[in-house]
Design an enzyme around this catalytic site. Structure first.
Site, PDB file in Angstrom:
ATOM      1  N   LYS A  98     -18.029  -8.897 -55.752  1.00  0.00           N
ATOM      2  CA  LYS A  98     -17.970  -8.377 -54.212  1.00  0.00           C
ATOM      3  C   LYS A  98     -18.445  -7.022 -54.196  1.00  0.00           C
ATOM      4  O   LYS A  98     -18.663  -6.378 -55.160  1.00  0.00           O
ATOM      5  CB  LYS A  98     -16.419  -8.069 -53.990  1.00  0.00           C
ATOM      6  CG  LYS A  98     -15.606  -9.617 -54.111  1.00  0.00           C
ATOM      7  CD  LYS A  98     -14.017  -9.250 -53.783  1.00  0.00           C
ATOM      8  CE  LYS A  98     -13.298 -10.326 -53.836  1.00  0.00           C
ATOM      9  NZ  LYS A  98     -13.324 -11.424 -52.725  1.00  0.00           N
ATOM     10  N   ARG A 116      -8.762 -21.130 -55.381  1.00  0.00           N
ATOM     11  CA  ARG A 116      -8.639 -22.878 -55.340  1.00  0.00           C
ATOM     12  C   ARG A 116      -8.933 -23.233 -56.763  1.00  0.00           C
ATOM     13  O   ARG A 116      -8.080 -24.567 -57.142  1.00  0.00           O
ATOM     14  CB  ARG A 116      -9.657 -23.199 -54.221  1.00  0.00           C
ATOM     15  CG  ARG A 116     -11.020 -23.055 -54.901  1.00  0.00           C
ATOM     16  CD  ARG A 116     -12.181 -23.212 -53.747  1.00  0.00           C
ATOM     17  NE  ARG A 116     -12.126 -22.019 -52.908  1.00  0.00           N
ATOM     18  CZ  ARG A 116     -12.563 -21.738 -51.895  1.00  0.00           C
ATOM     19  NH1 ARG A 116     -13.738 -22.983 -51.448  1.00  0.00           N
ATOM     20  NH2 ARG A 116     -12.555 -20.977 -50.953  1.00  0.00           N
TER      21      ARG A 116
END
Ligand code: MN
Ligand code: ZN
Length: 498
Positions: free
Chosen positions: A274, A348
């Site tokens: 990020k 996920r």
């Protein structure tokens, strides 16, 4: 648990101590008990109201210092708006607003509406709101001198018509508030303190309230074949954990309800790292797991008549020589293979294995997972609703109902085969991202491939679990979102009647 407020219930006949709090409606009408205490001073309230243009609107506050003719040093009048239109959640709000005004000391609250005394449930909601608002996470502030940082503990007596009834109603709410505070604490903790093993230790504290705890370490998860979860954690020097919490308050042999939480204790994004701005907030990427721990505390402590499973996947997503790469293909516990496109779509992957494990092992009535899963859900819904995705209309409707009741609102988003195609991979059974459009939906489609036939709902709480705007009942960065929502879901629809 350190609290800035202590709340208790006393009968109306108890003498007023310290500051006095009363309620009025939008015609400035006070209740009978309040009028009795105020006596001649009622006129003072009218004058002060005119001076401060206070009209008794819902949650508006009239604050009168050193009221002449009264022994109390402060009189706080809280508006209820139209008293006939009030819901239990409004009382939670009144409690929150009050806690925002009180600066420590002794306080007496007359729990009475202009037309009637407050019910036990309403008084309990008031008390819960006081506690929720008063919460503060300040354990790392060593310089608490004066000013805003030091608020003396407030000792609040709520005068009610039925002390035993209010105490009984609050006993359950009090445990739920404890659960919210546990969740907030976990979200607010810094990531050097709260990493997977430490998180597992904190979850294990629920043994004290009768929750059974199983901790799966890397060896156990390897044996189970949880390659999706383990791939995320492999770049961290902090080993991954999965924690299973069991509460058996229901009938023996009755299938449990199950709650699954994403617990990415820190998310750098991994190799798909990020950008630096705001990355510190990724300590909150375990908000789903925090909620599940808080919820399991609430259910066990209030002895909910239900069998419940809480399962949390705990990892740290770091870039490292051993970190997983874009292009890697991992095999999940379900046997399905996943091509990693972006290592920042890690939540996920964690949930995939924990959902599959829970579905197979416990055959639950339903599974609800909570995850700070996608930034896209904030683009769609802002910070007012959590995204709800589900393969089951009944479960969805129930969640929407309790969302409206508790103020922890959810908004249903679509699932459809057309979206599902977006995560097909040319090399594996699926890939872990579906591109820019519909990012929250493709994430949910991914999860759905791991729930088997189990009735399931996914709550994307990226916008609501942390950093959401402060409210009347929450001033903390970590909000504890989901604990009250899911506790109510269980209480209203899945508990054997008392
Ligand atoms: Mn991520
Ligand atoms: Zn994440």
């Amino acid at each position: 648990m350190s609290d800035a407020v202590k709340v208790g219930f006393v009968p109306f006949s108890t003498a007023v101590r310290g500051s006095l709090v009363v309620f009025c409606d939008d015609s400035l009408k006070l209740g009978r008990a309040a009028e009795k205490v105020l006596g001649k001073v009622t006129g003072l309230v009218k004058r002060a109201a005119a001076a401060q243009t206070f009209k008794g609107k819902s949650a508006a506050v009239l604050d009168i210092l050193a009221p002449e003719g009264l022994k109390t040093d402060r009189l706080i009048v809280v508006g209820t708006g139209k008293a006939s239109a009030l819901k239990d959640n409004d009382f939670l709000k009144f409690g929150g607003v009050l806690a925002g005004k009180i600066r420590g000391g002794t306080v007496t609250v007359i729990a009475e509406l202009p037309s009637a005394v407050m019910s036990s449930d309403q008084s309990a909601a008031l008390a819960a709101g006081l506690r929720l608002r008063a919460y503060k996470f300040d354990r790392y502030k060593t310089k608490k001198k004066d000013g805003d940082d030091v608020v003396p503990r407030a000792d609040i007596s709520i005068a009610v018509g039925d002390v035993a009834g209010a105490k009984k109603a609050f006993a359950a709410d009090d445990h739920v508030v404890d659960g919210v505070i546990i969740a907030r604490d976990l979200v607010n903790e810094p990531p050097n303190v709260l990493y997977p093993e430490e998180f597992a230790r904190r979850a294990s504290r629920l043994r004290k309230v009768g929750v059974g705890i199983d901790v799966l370490d890397v060896k156990a998860m390897t044996k189970l074949g949880m390659g999706a979860l383990l791939g995320v954690g492999q770049g961290s020097s902090r080993p991954s954990r999965t924690v299973i919490m069991r509460w058996n308050g229901g009938k023996k042999g009755e299938p449990p309800v199950a709650f699954v939480g994403k617990g990415v204790c820190f998310d750098t994004g991994g190799i798909s790292i990020k950008s630096a701005g705001g990355m510190e907030e990724m300590k909150g990427d375990m908000g789903g797991a925090a909620c599940v721990v808080g919820l399991m505390h609430a259910l066990a402590a209030r002895k909910a008549k239900v069998n419940a499973i809480g399962a949390i996947g705990l990892v740290e997503n770091m870039p490292d020589g051993n970190a997983q790469r874009p292009g890697d293909i991992v095999t999940s516990m379900s046997g399905q293979t996943i091509e990693i496109i972006n290592t920042d779509a890690e939540g996920r992957l964690v949930l995939a294995d924990v959902l599959w494990y829970v579905a197979q092992k416990f055959k639950p009535k339903f599974m609800v997972d909570l995850a700070t899963l996608t930034g896209a859900i904030m683009v769609a819904l802002g910070t007012e609703h959590a995204g709800l995705f589900s393969n089951n209309d009944q479960l969805s409707e129930r969640l929407a109902n309790v969302g409206a009741e508790t103020g922890e609102r959810v908004w249903r988003m679509p699932l459809a085969p057309e979206y599902d195609k977006l995560i097909d991979s040319q090399f594996a059974d699926m890939k872990n991202t579906g591109g820019r459009y519909g990012g929250s939906i493709t994430a949910a489609q991914f999860l759905q491939r791991f729930v088997d036939d189990t009735p399931w709902a996914h709550l994307d709480i990226a916008g609501t679990a942390m950093g959401a705007p402060k409210t009347d009942i929450n001033q903390s960065w970590g909000s504890g979102f989901g604990v009250r929502l899911l506790d109510r879901l269980v209480a209203e629809y899945y508990e054997a009647r008392r």
